[in-house]
Motif scaffolding. Structure first.
Motif, PDB file in Angstrom:
ATOM      1  N   HIS A   1       0.845  -1.186   0.000  1.00  0.00           N
ATOM      2  CA  HIS A   1       0.000   0.000   0.000  1.00  0.00           C
ATOM      3  C   HIS A   1       0.882   1.239   0.000  1.00  0.00           C
ATOM      4  O   HIS A   1       2.113   1.160   0.155  1.00  0.00           O
ATOM      5  CB  HIS A   1      -0.969   0.023   1.186  1.00  0.00           C
ATOM      6  CG  HIS A   1      -0.315   0.112   2.533  1.00  0.00           C
ATOM      7  ND1 HIS A   1       0.077   1.301   3.098  1.00  0.00           N
ATOM      8  CD2 HIS A   1       0.005  -0.843   3.439  1.00  0.00           C
ATOM      9  CE1 HIS A   1       0.603   1.084   4.287  1.00  0.00           C
ATOM     10  NE2 HIS A   1       0.576  -0.216   4.518  1.00  0.00           N
ATOM     11  N   VAL A   2       0.266   2.404  -0.176  1.00  0.00           N
ATOM     12  CA  VAL A   2       0.983   3.671  -0.070  1.00  0.00           C
ATOM     13  C   VAL A   2       0.228   4.588   0.884  1.00  0.00           C
ATOM     14  O   VAL A   2      -1.002   4.585   0.940  1.00  0.00           O
ATOM     15  CB  VAL A   2       1.160   4.373  -1.439  1.00  0.00           C
ATOM     16  CG1 VAL A   2       2.032   3.539  -2.364  1.00  0.00           C
ATOM     17  CG2 VAL A   2      -0.178   4.664  -2.095  1.00  0.00           C
TER      18      VAL A   2
ATOM     19  N   ALA B   1       0.706   3.859  12.673  1.00  0.00           N
ATOM     20  CA  ALA B   1      -0.317   3.452  11.707  1.00  0.00           C
ATOM     21  C   ALA B   1       0.245   2.450  10.703  1.00  0.00           C
ATOM     22  O   ALA B   1      -0.439   1.495  10.313  1.00  0.00           O
ATOM     23  CB  ALA B   1      -0.862   4.677  10.973  1.00  0.00           C
ATOM     24  N   LEU B   2       1.491   2.649  10.284  1.00  0.00           N
ATOM     25  CA  LEU B   2       2.112   1.712   9.350  1.00  0.00           C
ATOM     26  C   LEU B   2       2.275   0.334  10.000  1.00  0.00           C
ATOM     27  O   LEU B   2       2.020  -0.695   9.367  1.00  0.00           O
ATOM     28  CB  LEU B   2       3.470   2.248   8.890  1.00  0.00           C
ATOM     29  CG  LEU B   2       3.436   3.525   8.050  1.00  0.00           C
ATOM     30  CD1 LEU B   2       4.844   4.086   7.888  1.00  0.00           C
ATOM     31  CD2 LEU B   2       2.808   3.252   6.682  1.00  0.00           C
TER      32      LEU B   2
ATOM     33  N   LEU C   1      -5.701  -0.481  -6.082  1.00  0.00           N
ATOM     34  CA  LEU C   1      -7.052   0.039  -5.885  1.00  0.00           C
ATOM     35  C   LEU C   1      -7.042   1.165  -4.863  1.00  0.00           C
ATOM     36  O   LEU C   1      -6.276   1.138  -3.899  1.00  0.00           O
ATOM     37  CB  LEU C   1      -7.992  -1.064  -5.394  1.00  0.00           C
ATOM     38  CG  LEU C   1      -8.287  -2.225  -6.339  1.00  0.00           C
ATOM     39  CD1 LEU C   1      -9.157  -3.257  -5.631  1.00  0.00           C
ATOM     40  CD2 LEU C   1      -8.969  -1.737  -7.606  1.00  0.00           C
ATOM     41  N   ASP C   2      -7.906   2.144  -5.076  1.00  0.00           N
ATOM     42  CA  ASP C   2      -8.107   3.203  -4.102  1.00  0.00           C
ATOM     43  C   ASP C   2      -8.502   2.569  -2.768  1.00  0.00           C
ATOM     44  O   ASP C   2      -9.362   1.683  -2.711  1.00  0.00           O
ATOM     45  CB  ASP C   2      -9.213   4.140  -4.595  1.00  0.00           C
ATOM     46  CG  ASP C   2      -9.359   5.386  -3.728  1.00  0.00           C
ATOM     47  OD1 ASP C   2      -9.581   5.244  -2.510  1.00  0.00           O
ATOM     48  OD2 ASP C   2      -9.262   6.491  -4.283  1.00  0.00           O
ATOM     49  N   ALA C   3      -7.864   2.999  -1.690  1.00  0.00           N
ATOM     50  CA  ALA C   3      -8.117   2.403  -0.374  1.00  0.00           C
ATOM     51  C   ALA C   3      -9.582   2.466   0.020  1.00  0.00           C
ATOM     52  O   ALA C   3     -10.092   1.570   0.708  1.00  0.00           O
ATOM     53  CB  ALA C   3      -7.264   3.102   0.677  1.00  0.00           C
ATOM     54  N   ARG C   4     -10.293   3.506  -0.438  1.00  0.00           N
ATOM     55  CA  ARG C   4     -11.699   3.649  -0.081  1.00  0.00           C
ATOM     56  C   ARG C   4     -12.545   2.534  -0.667  1.00  0.00           C
ATOM     57  O   ARG C   4     -13.600   2.185  -0.114  1.00  0.00           O
ATOM     58  CB  ARG C   4     -12.220   5.010  -0.548  1.00  0.00           C
ATOM     59  CG  ARG C   4     -11.591   6.194   0.193  1.00  0.00           C
ATOM     60  CD  ARG C   4     -11.941   7.514  -0.449  1.00  0.00           C
ATOM     61  NE  ARG C   4     -11.365   7.611  -1.796  1.00  0.00           N
ATOM     62  CZ  ARG C   4     -11.453   8.696  -2.557  1.00  0.00           C
ATOM     63  NH1 ARG C   4     -12.086   9.762  -2.107  1.00  0.00           N
ATOM     64  NH2 ARG C   4     -10.909   8.708  -3.765  1.00  0.00           N
TER      65      ARG C   4
ATOM     66  N   PHE D   1      -5.094   4.736   4.474  1.00  0.00           N
ATOM     67  CA  PHE D   1      -4.056   5.151   3.537  1.00  0.00           C
ATOM     68  C   PHE D   1      -4.650   5.493   2.168  1.00  0.00           C
ATOM     69  O   PHE D   1      -5.855   5.752   2.070  1.00  0.00           O
ATOM     70  CB  PHE D   1      -2.931   4.123   3.441  1.00  0.00           C
ATOM     71  CG  PHE D   1      -2.342   3.765   4.777  1.00  0.00           C
ATOM     72  CD1 PHE D   1      -1.784   4.749   5.590  1.00  0.00           C
ATOM     73  CD2 PHE D   1      -2.363   2.466   5.256  1.00  0.00           C
ATOM     74  CE1 PHE D   1      -1.254   4.445   6.842  1.00  0.00           C
ATOM     75  CE2 PHE D   1      -1.836   2.143   6.502  1.00  0.00           C
ATOM     76  CZ  PHE D   1      -1.280   3.143   7.299  1.00  0.00           C
ATOM     77  N   ALA D   2      -3.822   5.488   1.132  1.00  0.00           N
ATOM     78  CA  ALA D   2      -4.267   6.010  -0.165  1.00  0.00           C
ATOM     79  C   ALA D   2      -4.601   4.921  -1.174  1.00  0.00           C
ATOM     80  O   ALA D   2      -5.637   4.963  -1.832  1.00  0.00           O
ATOM     81  CB  ALA D   2      -3.192   6.936  -0.743  1.00  0.00           C
TER      82      ALA D   2
END
Length: 308
Positions: free
Chosen positions: A98-99, A155-156, A204-207, A213-214
């Motif tokens: 993830h980023v 968080a990471l 994929l968008d995290a949402r 995250f993003a």
């Protein structure tokens, strides 16, 4: 790894991005186009950290390999390049996870999180490191951390074992569009596999996954049944049957000998047993939805997949 004494600061800017960005209030941050770094774990509970040289910004602290983004360079490419230049991280040996993006308005820092596909030993490859070390996750907080990394580390760390997984009901997704798929089921399945491979590389968008995250790079499993089982595999690096070492996430293909629905349920159960979460099934089949939701999976329709 023993410490080394660097000969001094590196020479002047080599790229327009190697310069300070200055905010409206005079705040300075390194990287005219932003900066990026790589947090990589070895799959055995350790992360690769860099002991920064004294002359660097917040020198003497521990953080992750990274640096300024080059002009027109995306953050993931920058993080992989910088970690290769600074620590000898194999650019084609990292599976992206993830980023996370810190956005100050005038400047961004992107933390790219990945896992090493194979064990490797870091190498001090430039003047910016006093030492490089694989540090057990439980021992990271005991180090004097770079302030930026220290602020983001909790968080990471909380997400370091998170592995989202998407299981695709190929027959249902292909059958949701009347494009003549019934005349060549294997060919239609190959087109679907190419689309999945492209998503696996892009993420994929995290949402879309209900995660922080993003952006995330899930694991993917595509279940083929019937005549579609003859489809050739595909990767983001090309068409059917081609391969690409740059794929950022693997795509598994299950060729069901019997019921495709049963194979999907088995794939979901296996993913959950491996600790993957969330597990998302792409299907519009109501009975299958009931079965996989009972296991703890989430369901998205074929339209969701096409929107990605």
């Amino acid at each position: 790894m023993p410490d080394v004494t660097p000969p001094g600061p590196p020479p002047g800017p080599r790229d327009p991005g190697d310069a300070w960005a200055v905010g409206p209030d005079g705040t300075k941050a390194w990287g005219r186009f932003g900066a990026a770094g790589l947090l990589v774990d070895d799959g055995a509970g350790r992360v690769l950290l860099q002991h920064r040289v004294e002359w660097s910004h917040h020198g003497g602290t521990w953080g992750i390999p990274g640096g300024a983004r080059h002009q027109d360079e995306d953050a993931v490419t920058a993080a992989l390049r910088e970690s290769a230049e600074e620590a000898g991280v194999p650019e084609d040996g990292i599976d992206l996870r993830h980023v996370a993006v810190l956005d100050l308005g005038f400047w961004t820092y992107t933390t790219v999180v990945g896992r090493a596909r194979d064990p490797f030993e870091p190498v001090i490859a430039d003047r910016e490191s006093l030492a490089l070390s694989w540090v057990p996750v439980a021992e990271v907080d005991a180090l004097p951390l770079h302030p930026g990394f220290g602020a983001s580390w909790p968080a990471l760390r909380a997400a370091i074992e998170t592995v989202p997984h998407v299981v695709v009901d190929a027959a249902n997704v292909v059958g949701s569009v009347p494009d003549g798929w019934w005349r060549d089921r294997a060919g239609a399945a190959e087109r679907l596999l190419s689309s999945v491979a492209a998503l696996a590389a892009r993420g994929l968008d995290a949402r879309e996954l209900g995660l922080p995250f993003a952006r995330w790079w899930p694991r993917w499993t595509v279940v083929l049944e019937g005549e579609a089982r003859g489809a050739a595999t595909a990767t983001a690096g090309g068409g059917a049957g081609s391969g690409s070492a740059a794929d950022s996430a693997s795509v598994g293909v299950v060729r069901a000998e019997g019921s495709g629905d049963d194979a999907i349920v088995d794939a979901v159960r296996s993913a959950l047993d491996d600790g993957h979460a969330p597990v998302v099934v792409v299907t519009a089949d109501r009975e299958l939805r009931t079965r996989v939701e009972a296991l703890g999976a989430e369901v998205r329709g074929p339209g969701w997949f096409r929107e990605q």
